[in-house]
Write a protein that holds these residues in place. Structure first.
Motif, PDB file in Angstrom:
ATOM      1  N   GLU A 172       0.819  -1.211   0.000  1.00 17.68           N
ATOM      2  CA  GLU A 172       0.000   0.000   0.000  1.00 17.68           C
ATOM      3  C   GLU A 172       0.852   1.259   0.000  1.00 17.68           C
ATOM      4  N   GLY A 174       0.555   4.398   1.454  1.00 17.43           N
ATOM      5  CA  GLY A 174      -0.155   5.195   2.452  1.00 17.43           C
ATOM      6  C   GLY A 174      -0.074   6.698   2.233  1.00 17.43           C
ATOM      7  N   GLU A 176       0.298   8.379  -0.430  1.00 16.53           N
ATOM      8  CA  GLU A 176      -0.516   8.767  -1.591  1.00 16.53           C
ATOM      9  C   GLU A 176      -1.982   8.900  -1.192  1.00 16.53           C
ATOM     10  N   HIS A 177      -2.494   7.982  -0.368  1.00 17.99           N
ATOM     11  CA  HIS A 177      -3.886   8.058   0.095  1.00 17.99           C
ATOM     12  C   HIS A 177      -4.115   9.317   0.931  1.00 17.99           C
ATOM     13  N   ARG A 180      -4.173  12.412  -1.390  1.00 20.43           N
ATOM     14  CA  ARG A 180      -5.440  12.512  -2.121  1.00 20.43           C
ATOM     15  C   ARG A 180      -6.573  12.973  -1.198  1.00 20.43           C
ATOM     16  N   ALA A 181      -6.603  12.491   0.025  1.00 21.22           N
ATOM     17  CA  ALA A 181      -7.636  12.921   0.973  1.00 21.22           C
ATOM     18  C   ALA A 181      -7.496  14.406   1.288  1.00 21.22           C
TER      19      ALA A 181
END
Length: 192
Positions: A172, A174, A176-177, A180-181
């Motif tokens: 994963e 992380g 990057e998530h 984006r959030a």
């Protein structure tokens, strides 16, 4: 005591020799708990490890927990990312950093929550199937502790679940998530 010790941390010879001397041990650490219970925790840890018939590494932490015996080693600062993959299970207070290090290591856990967000993370570990049970510090007894350690070390379901989660975490991205959030929340695209 830190999960992330100084950048150039290296294991000392005593720790390496202990790891090489037998089966993977169970790590026990209670984080930044205060010293009032150190002697009691050390005594319970030794008795539970003996009853479970496993070797152990006990991190002294802020409380100064000490546990000594033929198959028990007390350590001070240790890199959890280095140590945890070399253990049979990790027993910890379920603080965020230690929880993540345990999941990344792919070994079962026994959460012993003390305060703050630790009961929440303990519940998540059990719900994920990586912890056989939660043993709150206020309810810690030798019998209950030994039973939880035995289930964590010898329960194939917990090991399988932790190995699966460790693989998923390794794959994963992380950051990057999170990026984006944040872009969604702020309405701004992050610079490339």
């Amino acid at each position: 005591m830190a999960a992330y010790p100084p950048q150039h941390w290296q294991p000392d010879d005593t720790l390496v020799d202990f790891l090489d001397a037998g089966l993977p041990p169970v790590y026990i650490g209670f984080g930044s708990m205060q010293p009032a219970r150190a002697q009691r925790l050390g005594d319970i840890a030794i008795a539970a490890l003996r009853r479970a018939r496993v070797r152990g590494i006990v991190q002294s932490g802020w409380a100064g927990v000490q546990a000594h015996g033929d198959d028990v080693l007390t350590v001070s600062e240790v890199d959890h990312q280095w140590l945890f993959p070399r253990t049979a299970a990790v027993v910890h207070h379920a603080g965020t950093g230690t929880t993540v290090a345990g999941l990344r290591a792919g070994v079962p856990t026994v959460p012993v929550p003390i305060a703050h967000d630790q009961p929440f993370w303990s519940g998540r570990l059990q719900a994920l199937g990586v912890a056989p049970e939660i043993v709150p510090l206020a309810e810690l007894t030798v019998d209950r502790f030994a039973h939880a350690i035995i289930r964590a070390v010898h329960g194939p379901v917990h090991r399988s679940k932790t190995e699966q989660i460790a693989k998923e975490l390794a794959a994963e991205d992380g950051p990057e998530h999170v990026l984006r959030a944040l872009e969604i929340l702020t309405g701004h695209k992050a610079p490339a």
